[in-house]
Design a protein around this motif. Sequence first.
Motif: not given
Lengths: 76, 76
Positions: A9, A50, A52, B52
């Motif tokens: 991330r 987070n 997609s 994710s």
Amino acid sequence: MRRRNMDLRLVVGANIRALREARGVPQDELAHVAEIHPTYLSGIENGKRNISLRVLERLAAALVVSEAELVRRKNQ
Amino acid sequence: MRRRNMDLRLVVGANIRALREARGVPQDELAHVAEIHPTYLSGIENGKRNISLRVLERLAAALVVSEAELVRRKNQ
């Protein structure tokens, strides 16, 4: 099997911010083109979301780069 | 701005299946290593799951490839 890497991330957020700033595009404009809320984009760029594959896909299209470029780690 | 591309979920699913099969790893074993349910992995490989970044990260680590390799499109 599990490599100790920077959280993906954070990698993706930094890549998006760098590409956006290199293009001189303000956050709200990129958010509009990628059809996401500006505060959500801010969270993404700070490595807090987070996201997609579909959001990743829209951000890559909006920045006109491949999705691979958005998830690429510094050493790759 | 929006390129008409194959849906990223289909791209990622096909990449995961190809890498898994090339390594002769059964679906349930990859699912176990990546800490996801086998039926969820089956849905991912069939392009039906909008995974994710964290699931993408775990699958890449389990297959010992970069996340960029999992999201790479054929023409890139």
